[in-house]
Design a protein around this motif. Structure first.
Motif, PDB file in Angstrom:
ATOM      1  N   ALA A   1     -18.913 159.572  37.430  1.00 10.78           N
ATOM      2  CA  ALA A   1     -18.319 158.240  37.598  1.00 10.78           C
ATOM      3  C   ALA A   1     -16.910 158.200  37.007  1.00 10.78           C
ATOM      4  CB  ALA A   1     -19.204 157.183  36.938  1.00 10.78           C
ATOM      5  N   SER A   2     -16.710 158.828  35.867  1.00 12.09           N
ATOM      6  CA  SER A   2     -15.363 158.824  35.275  1.00 12.09           C
ATOM      7  C   SER A   2     -14.397 159.637  36.141  1.00 12.09           C
ATOM      8  CB  SER A   2     -15.393 159.356  33.849  1.00 12.09           C
ATOM      9  OG  SER A   2     -15.755 160.719  33.830  1.00 12.09           O
ATOM     10  N   ASP A   3     -14.866 160.738  36.749  1.00 10.62           N
ATOM     11  CA  ASP A   3     -14.015 161.499  37.656  1.00 10.62           C
ATOM     12  C   ASP A   3     -13.645 160.670  38.882  1.00 10.62           C
ATOM     13  OD1 ASP A   3     -14.136 163.641  35.949  1.00 10.62           O
ATOM     14  OD2 ASP A   3     -15.629 164.755  37.128  1.00 10.62           O
ATOM     15  N   VAL A   4     -14.611 159.921  39.406  1.00  7.22           N
ATOM     16  CA  VAL A   4     -14.342 159.074  40.569  1.00  7.22           C
ATOM     17  C   VAL A   4     -13.338 157.984  40.203  1.00  7.22           C
ATOM     18  CG1 VAL A   4     -15.366 157.382  42.128  1.00  7.22           C
ATOM     19  CG2 VAL A   4     -16.513 159.550  41.734  1.00  7.22           C
ATOM     20  N   ARG A   5     -13.515 157.357  39.040  1.00  6.23           N
ATOM     21  CA  ARG A   5     -12.579 156.318  38.604  1.00  6.23           C
ATOM     22  C   ARG A   5     -11.167 156.875  38.437  1.00  6.23           C
ATOM     23  NH1 ARG A   5     -16.457 155.007  34.685  1.00  6.23           N
ATOM     24  NH2 ARG A   5     -17.944 153.569  35.570  1.00  6.23           N
ATOM     25  N   ALA A   6     -11.059 158.077  37.869  1.00  6.59           N
ATOM     26  CA  ALA A   6      -9.743 158.694  37.692  1.00  6.59           C
ATOM     27  C   ALA A   6      -9.103 158.969  39.050  1.00  6.59           C
ATOM     28  CB  ALA A   6      -9.869 159.986  36.888  1.00  6.59           C
ATOM     29  N   GLY A   7      -9.881 159.474  39.998  1.00  8.19           N
ATOM     30  CA  GLY A   7      -9.360 159.715  41.336  1.00  8.19           C
ATOM     31  C   GLY A   7      -8.939 158.426  42.023  1.00  8.19           C
ATOM     32  N   MET A   8      -9.727 157.366  41.837  1.00  7.24           N
ATOM     33  CA  MET A   8      -9.382 156.073  42.429  1.00  7.24           C
ATOM     34  C   MET A   8      -8.074 155.549  41.843  1.00  7.24           C
ATOM     35  SD  MET A   8     -13.149 154.231  42.639  1.00  7.24           S
ATOM     36  CE  MET A   8     -12.459 152.705  42.160  1.00  7.24           C
ATOM     37  N   ALA A   9      -7.924 155.666  40.531  1.00  5.24           N
ATOM     38  CA  ALA A   9      -6.692 155.185  39.895  1.00  5.24           C
ATOM     39  C   ALA A   9      -5.485 155.979  40.381  1.00  5.24           C
ATOM     40  CB  ALA A   9      -6.825 155.283  38.379  1.00  5.24           C
ATOM     41  N   GLN A  10      -5.653 157.283  40.515  1.00  6.75           N
ATOM     42  CA  GLN A  10      -4.550 158.110  40.994  1.00  6.75           C
ATOM     43  C   GLN A  10      -4.189 157.733  42.427  1.00  6.75           C
ATOM     44  OE1 GLN A  10      -5.404 162.276  41.040  1.00  6.75           O
ATOM     45  NE2 GLN A  10      -3.451 162.828  41.943  1.00  6.75           N
ATOM     46  N   ARG A  11      -5.181 157.554  43.281  1.00  8.61           N
ATOM     47  CA  ARG A  11      -4.914 157.200  44.683  1.00  8.61           C
ATOM     48  C   ARG A  11      -4.290 155.807  44.782  1.00  8.61           C
ATOM     49  NH1 ARG A  11      -2.976 158.613  49.234  1.00  8.61           N
ATOM     50  NH2 ARG A  11      -3.955 157.635  51.026  1.00  8.61           N
ATOM     51  N   GLU A  12      -4.744 154.890  43.943  1.00  6.09           N
ATOM     52  CA  GLU A  12      -4.166 153.544  43.945  1.00  6.09           C
ATOM     53  C   GLU A  12      -2.695 153.587  43.546  1.00  6.09           C
ATOM     54  OE1 GLU A  12      -4.968 149.161  41.967  1.00  6.09           O
ATOM     55  OE2 GLU A  12      -6.462 150.740  41.758  1.00  6.09           O
ATOM     56  N   THR A  13      -2.368 154.418  42.574  1.00  2.33           N
ATOM     57  CA  THR A  13      -0.973 154.578  42.163  1.00  2.33           C
ATOM     58  C   THR A  13      -0.148 155.165  43.305  1.00  2.33           C
ATOM     59  OG1 THR A  13      -1.684 154.926  39.890  1.00  2.33           O
ATOM     60  CG2 THR A  13       0.541 155.635  40.447  1.00  2.33           C
ATOM     61  N   GLU A  14      -0.717 156.160  43.995  1.00  4.15           N
ATOM     62  CA  GLU A  14      -0.004 156.747  45.132  1.00  4.15           C
ATOM     63  C   GLU A  14       0.239 155.704  46.221  1.00  4.15           C
ATOM     64  OE1 GLU A  14      -2.461 159.956  46.392  1.00  4.15           O
ATOM     65  OE2 GLU A  14      -2.024 161.198  44.648  1.00  4.15           O
ATOM     66  N   LEU A  15      -0.771 154.905  46.518  1.00 14.15           N
ATOM     67  CA  LEU A  15      -0.620 153.872  47.544  1.00 14.15           C
ATOM     68  C   LEU A  15       0.378 152.802  47.112  1.00 14.15           C
ATOM     69  CD1 LEU A  15      -4.304 153.483  48.726  1.00 14.15           C
ATOM     70  CD2 LEU A  15      -2.416 154.495  49.990  1.00 14.15           C
ATOM     71  N   ASP A  16       0.329 152.400  45.851  1.00 14.66           N
ATOM     72  CA  ASP A  16       1.290 151.407  45.350  1.00 14.66           C
ATOM     73  C   ASP A  16       2.713 151.931  45.475  1.00 14.66           C
ATOM     74  OD1 ASP A  16      -0.732 149.668  44.786  1.00 14.66           O
ATOM     75  OD2 ASP A  16      -0.714 150.005  42.614  1.00 14.66           O
ATOM     76  N   ASP A  17       2.912 153.204  45.156  1.00 14.21           N
ATOM     77  CA  ASP A  17       4.247 153.791  45.287  1.00 14.21           C
ATOM     78  C   ASP A  17       4.670 153.844  46.754  1.00 14.21           C
ATOM     79  OD1 ASP A  17       4.424 154.108  42.572  1.00 14.21           O
ATOM     80  OD2 ASP A  17       3.827 156.227  42.590  1.00 14.21           O
ATOM     81  N   ALA A  18       3.738 154.213  47.624  1.00 12.34           N
ATOM     82  CA  ALA A  18       4.070 154.316  49.042  1.00 12.34           C
ATOM     83  C   ALA A  18       4.396 152.953  49.640  1.00 12.34           C
ATOM     84  CB  ALA A  18       2.911 154.950  49.800  1.00 12.34           C
ATOM     85  N   LEU A  19       3.741 151.905  49.182  1.00  7.43           N
ATOM     86  CA  LEU A  19       3.982 150.561  49.710  1.00  7.43           C
ATOM     87  C   LEU A  19       5.066 149.816  48.955  1.00  7.43           C
ATOM     88  CD1 LEU A  19       0.294 149.476  50.326  1.00  7.43           C
ATOM     89  CD2 LEU A  19       1.972 150.196  52.021  1.00  7.43           C
ATOM     90  N   GLY A  20       5.579 150.387  47.898  1.00  8.25           N
ATOM     91  CA  GLY A  20       6.641 149.761  47.138  1.00  8.25           C
ATOM     92  C   GLY A  20       6.155 148.650  46.231  1.00  8.25           C
ATOM     93  N   LEU A  21       4.903 148.676  45.847  1.00  2.00           N
ATOM     94  CA  LEU A  21       4.368 147.618  44.989  1.00  2.00           C
ATOM     95  C   LEU A  21       4.740 147.805  43.533  1.00  2.00           C
ATOM     96  CD1 LEU A  21       0.820 147.226  46.555  1.00  2.00           C
ATOM     97  CD2 LEU A  21       2.845 145.841  46.959  1.00  2.00           C
TER      98      LEU A  21
END
Length: 115
Positions: free
Chosen positions: A57-77
């Motif tokens: 679960a902690s690995d999944v949460r870390a991956g989710m946070a990393q992907r969310e950061t990537e998406l935020d950067d890609a969308l300019g958020l």
């Protein structure tokens, strides 16, 4: 005489040691003891599964946070407030002059008019 005493004492010590070992093994093989051992093994297995699930679960949460950061950067958020994100390009630009958008008087979309 000394030899007899030595061997007698050695025999008594070996008998006490063997009796203690046998009694200990017999106590381990009683139904109550076997049930307690099985319960302990089940608890240990449960703790191992729980620990692995928490790690997963902690690995999944870390991956989710990393992907969310990537998406935020890609969308300019994550851009500063005073700076607007770059305009996005659309894959297809709609042409409002195409026949699809020209309303024909014969086919009105107004369902509320009298017929």
């Amino acid at each position: 005489m000394f030899r007899r005493t030595f061997w007698f004492t050695t025999g008594v010590a070996a008998g006490v040691w063997a009796t203690t070992k046998v009694n200990r093994k017999l106590r381990q093989l009683t139904p109550e003891s076997l049930a307690a051992q099985a319960a302990n093994k089940a608890l240990q297995a449960g703790h191992r599964v729980k620990d692995r699930a928490l790690d997963f679960a902690s690995d999944v949460r870390a991956g989710m946070a990393q992907r969310e950061t990537e998406l935020d950067d890609a969308l300019g958020l994550n851009a500063p407030v005073d700076q607007l994100p770059a305009p996005r390009r659309h894959a297809a630009i709609e042409n409002r002059n195409s026949p699809k958008y020209i309303e024909s008087p014969m086919y009105s979309n107004n369902r509320n008019e009298d017929h």
